[in-house]
Motif scaffolding. Structure first.
Motif, PDB file in Angstrom:
ATOM      1  N   ASP A  40     -18.999  35.609   8.806  1.00  0.00           N
ATOM      2  CA  ASP A  40     -19.743  35.433   7.562  1.00  0.00           C
ATOM      3  C   ASP A  40     -20.298  36.763   7.050  1.00  0.00           C
ATOM      4  O   ASP A  40     -20.387  36.993   5.846  1.00  0.00           O
ATOM      5  N   SER A  41     -20.655  37.639   7.990  1.00  0.00           N
ATOM      6  CA  SER A  41     -21.137  38.965   7.596  1.00  0.00           C
ATOM      7  C   SER A  41     -20.038  39.758   6.901  1.00  0.00           C
ATOM      8  O   SER A  41     -20.280  40.423   5.879  1.00  0.00           O
ATOM      9  N   MET A  42     -18.835  39.672   7.435  1.00  0.00           N
ATOM     10  CA  MET A  42     -17.709  40.374   6.831  1.00  0.00           C
ATOM     11  C   MET A  42     -17.430  39.845   5.418  1.00  0.00           C
ATOM     12  O   MET A  42     -17.195  40.610   4.474  1.00  0.00           O
ATOM     13  N   GLU A  43     -17.488  38.527   5.268  1.00  0.00           N
ATOM     14  CA  GLU A  43     -17.235  37.907   3.967  1.00  0.00           C
ATOM     15  C   GLU A  43     -18.338  38.261   2.967  1.00  0.00           C
ATOM     16  O   GLU A  43     -18.067  38.511   1.792  1.00  0.00           O
ATOM     17  N   TYR A  44     -19.580  38.293   3.437  1.00  0.00           N
ATOM     18  CA  TYR A  44     -20.707  38.643   2.568  1.00  0.00           C
ATOM     19  C   TYR A  44     -20.559  40.071   2.048  1.00  0.00           C
ATOM     20  O   TYR A  44     -20.789  40.349   0.868  1.00  0.00           O
ATOM     21  N   GLN A  45     -20.156  40.973   2.915  1.00  0.00           N
ATOM     22  CA  GLN A  45     -19.951  42.356   2.500  1.00  0.00           C
ATOM     23  C   GLN A  45     -18.810  42.467   1.487  1.00  0.00           C
ATOM     24  O   GLN A  45     -18.875  43.252   0.536  1.00  0.00           O
ATOM     25  N   GLU A  46     -17.775  41.676   1.684  1.00  0.00           N
ATOM     26  CA  GLU A  46     -16.666  41.656   0.722  1.00  0.00           C
ATOM     27  C   GLU A  46     -17.153  41.170  -0.644  1.00  0.00           C
ATOM     28  O   GLU A  46     -16.746  41.702  -1.688  1.00  0.00           O
ATOM     29  N   LYS A  47     -18.023  40.169  -0.634  1.00  0.00           N
ATOM     30  CA  LYS A  47     -18.575  39.671  -1.900  1.00  0.00           C
ATOM     31  C   LYS A  47     -19.395  40.748  -2.593  1.00  0.00           C
ATOM     32  O   LYS A  47     -19.344  40.901  -3.818  1.00  0.00           O
ATOM     33  N   LEU A  48     -20.152  41.503  -1.802  1.00  0.00           N
ATOM     34  CA  LEU A  48     -20.928  42.607  -2.373  1.00  0.00           C
ATOM     35  C   LEU A  48     -20.006  43.622  -3.041  1.00  0.00           C
ATOM     36  O   LEU A  48     -20.286  44.109  -4.138  1.00  0.00           O
ATOM     37  N   LEU A  49     -18.911  43.928  -2.396  1.00  0.00           N
ATOM     38  CA  LEU A  49     -17.958  44.898  -2.939  1.00  0.00           C
ATOM     39  C   LEU A  49     -17.299  44.364  -4.208  1.00  0.00           C
ATOM     40  O   LEU A  49     -17.166  45.076  -5.206  1.00  0.00           O
ATOM     41  N   ARG A  50     -16.903  43.078  -4.183  1.00  0.00           N
ATOM     42  CA  ARG A  50     -16.254  42.480  -5.348  1.00  0.00           C
ATOM     43  C   ARG A  50     -17.204  42.357  -6.540  1.00  0.00           C
ATOM     44  O   ARG A  50     -16.758  42.338  -7.688  1.00  0.00           O
ATOM     45  N   SER A  51     -18.492  42.280  -6.267  1.00  0.00           N
ATOM     46  CA  SER A  51     -19.475  42.114  -7.333  1.00  0.00           C
ATOM     47  C   SER A  51     -19.981  43.441  -7.893  1.00  0.00           C
ATOM     48  O   SER A  51     -20.722  43.448  -8.874  1.00  0.00           O
ATOM     49  N   THR A  52     -19.573  44.534  -7.280  1.00  0.00           N
ATOM     50  CA  THR A  52     -20.045  45.848  -7.723  1.00  0.00           C
ATOM     51  C   THR A  52     -18.856  46.798  -7.949  1.00  0.00           C
ATOM     52  O   THR A  52     -18.283  46.823  -9.036  1.00  0.00           O
ATOM     53  N   ILE A  53     -18.487  47.536  -6.959  1.00  0.00           N
ATOM     54  CA  ILE A  53     -17.435  48.548  -7.083  1.00  0.00           C
ATOM     55  C   ILE A  53     -16.114  47.958  -7.566  1.00  0.00           C
ATOM     56  O   ILE A  53     -15.403  48.556  -8.376  1.00  0.00           O
ATOM     57  N   HIS A  54     -15.766  46.775  -7.081  1.00  0.00           N
ATOM     58  CA  HIS A  54     -14.496  46.146  -7.447  1.00  0.00           C
ATOM     59  C   HIS A  54     -14.662  45.055  -8.501  1.00  0.00           C
ATOM     60  O   HIS A  54     -13.754  44.237  -8.687  1.00  0.00           O
ATOM     61  N   HIS A  55     -15.772  45.047  -9.182  1.00  0.00           N
ATOM     62  CA  HIS A  55     -15.992  44.074 -10.256  1.00  0.00           C
ATOM     63  C   HIS A  55     -14.940  44.297 -11.345  1.00  0.00           C
ATOM     64  O   HIS A  55     -14.597  45.436 -11.662  1.00  0.00           O
ATOM     65  N   PRO A  56     -14.401  43.221 -11.943  1.00  0.00           N
ATOM     66  CA  PRO A  56     -13.366  43.391 -12.983  1.00  0.00           C
ATOM     67  C   PRO A  56     -13.797  44.302 -14.134  1.00  0.00           C
ATOM     68  O   PRO A  56     -12.983  45.070 -14.649  1.00  0.00           O
ATOM     69  N   ILE A  57     -15.047  44.221 -14.537  1.00  0.00           N
ATOM     70  CA  ILE A  57     -15.520  45.097 -15.622  1.00  0.00           C
ATOM     71  C   ILE A  57     -15.480  46.553 -15.188  1.00  0.00           C
ATOM     72  O   ILE A  57     -15.098  47.443 -15.957  1.00  0.00           O
ATOM     73  N   VAL A  58     -15.854  46.814 -13.942  1.00  0.00           N
ATOM     74  CA  VAL A  58     -15.897  48.187 -13.427  1.00  0.00           C
ATOM     75  C   VAL A  58     -14.503  48.789 -13.373  1.00  0.00           C
ATOM     76  O   VAL A  58     -14.333  49.997 -13.573  1.00  0.00           O
ATOM     77  N   GLN A  59     -13.495  47.964 -13.133  1.00  0.00           N
ATOM     78  CA  GLN A  59     -12.126  48.482 -13.077  1.00  0.00           C
ATOM     79  C   GLN A  59     -11.694  49.056 -14.423  1.00  0.00           C
ATOM     80  O   GLN A  59     -10.899  49.997 -14.489  1.00  0.00           O
ATOM     81  N   LYS A  60     -12.238  48.510 -15.499  1.00  0.00           N
ATOM     82  CA  LYS A  60     -11.857  48.962 -16.835  1.00  0.00           C
ATOM     83  C   LYS A  60     -12.893  49.876 -17.470  1.00  0.00           C
ATOM     84  O   LYS A  60     -12.556  50.844 -18.161  1.00  0.00           O
ATOM     85  N   TYR A  61     -14.167  49.567 -17.217  1.00  0.00           N
ATOM     86  CA  TYR A  61     -15.251  50.327 -17.843  1.00  0.00           C
ATOM     87  C   TYR A  61     -16.264  50.730 -16.765  1.00  0.00           C
ATOM     88  O   TYR A  61     -17.331  50.128 -16.636  1.00  0.00           O
ATOM     89  N   PRO A  62     -15.960  51.767 -16.002  1.00  0.00           N
ATOM     90  CA  PRO A  62     -16.792  52.095 -14.835  1.00  0.00           C
ATOM     91  C   PRO A  62     -18.038  52.914 -15.150  1.00  0.00           C
ATOM     92  O   PRO A  62     -18.050  53.717 -16.079  1.00  0.00           O
TER      93      PRO A  62
END
Length: 338
Positions: A40-62
């Protein structure tokens, strides 16, 4: 919605608008993380990454690369400090940022651009291309000022007052207030005006980002200082307007302006253009939001309104502070009529 999901969403919103990294409180998030088992810790960290650095908006407008680096370094350090294993993808994202060129920074003369995304309501997100410099190319219009945030928020709350109305904005800058009104308040028309060509060019880009998904329809193949597009039921226009020599060309029901009262030299032409705009339509109203930086300058504006028979019908007082480390600002929104 679970408390952990709420914390991730809160962090995501702050990251997207480049909230100061030093002011981001990760204590509750780290406390939640420490209670999870390994998977669950690994999944939580992945969610943090997807919600920030890898957020869809960030991919286009960082945000800037430096901001992303600082954020990831802080996040990784916080996880390590509670003696948890950090997922490989967090380390990989950080090393990739350290090794790559600053691809999200465009250089045009002395201006360095980045993107900030403001999540103003559940269904209202505004992404702006802007600078982090208070003054760029001799203008203050490439930076989103405090009064724009306050006025945009006020307009959302007063959305019914804008529905079906023709709105003119003076000193529109990069478009936060106007884009908020267009997307949240359903005006019949909205006309952005400003003077500086770099501001108008960037404003046009921000309109395309938010109203046309970043694409440029054929109708916008016009100079940045004069174009028009439809957005749902609203006709959106941009015009160059010099308060000292130009005139308001069409009638409007509402005039908006944010952070335009900062220099005594422009107060007289500002008041004259306000009076002209208000005189184009019976019952027209202006709302001017001013950050109080110099009381003498603001008093000069008040006196100019009185001497030109522009009435202050009411005013509201607001405090704005982006984060704990930033200075609190005090903004007055004045309702003006003839």
């Amino acid at each position: 919605m679970t408390a952990m999901t709420e914390e991730i969403q809160k962090l995501s919103k702050r990251f997207l608008k480049m909230y100061p990294v030093k002011d981001i409180d990760l204590k509750l998030m780290m406390n939640n993380l420490s209670k999870l088992d390994y998977d669950d810790s690994m999944e939580y960290q992945e969610k943090l990454l997807r919600s920030t650095i890898h957020h869809p908006i960030v991919q286009k407008y960082p945000p800037t690369i430096l901001y992303r680096q600082r954020f990831l370094k802080r996040l990784i350090t916080e996880i390590e400090d509670i003696n948890l294993e950090v997922i490989d993808s967090l380390y990989k994202a950080y090393t990739n940022l350290l090794s790559q060129e600053n691809r999200n920074t465009e250089n045009s003369g002395s201006i360095s651009y980045c993107y900030k995304t403001y999540c103003l309501a559940p269904e209202l997100t505004i992404t702006l291309k802007e600078t982090q410099n208070i003054i760029s190319e001799g203008t203050t219009g490439m930076f989103t000022w405090q009064a724009s945030h306050v006025l945009a928020d006020w307009c959302q709350k007063e959305a019914d007052s804008f529905s079906g109305k023709n709105v003119l904005e003076l000193g529109a800058g990069l478009g936060l207030t106007g884009l908020t009104v267009i997307k949240a308040c359903n005006p019949a028309s909205y006309t952005f005006t400003d003077l500086h060509m770099s501001v108008l060019k960037t404003l046009k880009e921000n309109i395309l980002i938010n109203l046309c998904n970043g694409s440029s329809p054929e109708s916008t193949n016009e100079p940045s200082d004069g174009f028009s597009i439809p957005y749902k039921d609203t006709r959106v226009s941009v015009k160059r307007l010099d308060w000292t020599s130009d005139h308001v060309q069409s009638s409007c029901d509402i005039v908006l302006a944010a952070d335009v009262v900062y220099d005594t030299e422009i107060i007289f032409p500002l008041v004259l253009i306000l009076k002209e705009a208000l005189g184009k339509s019976d019952g027209a109203t202006a709302y001017v939001a001013s950050t109080i930086r110099n009381q003498d300058t603001f008093n000069c504006f008040r006196n100019a309104l009185v001497s030109n028979n522009v009435k202050v019908k009411s005013e509201s007082h607001h405090a704005y502070q982006e984060s704990p480390s930033q200075q609190k600002s005090f903004i007055i929104i004045m309702k003006l009529m003839l």
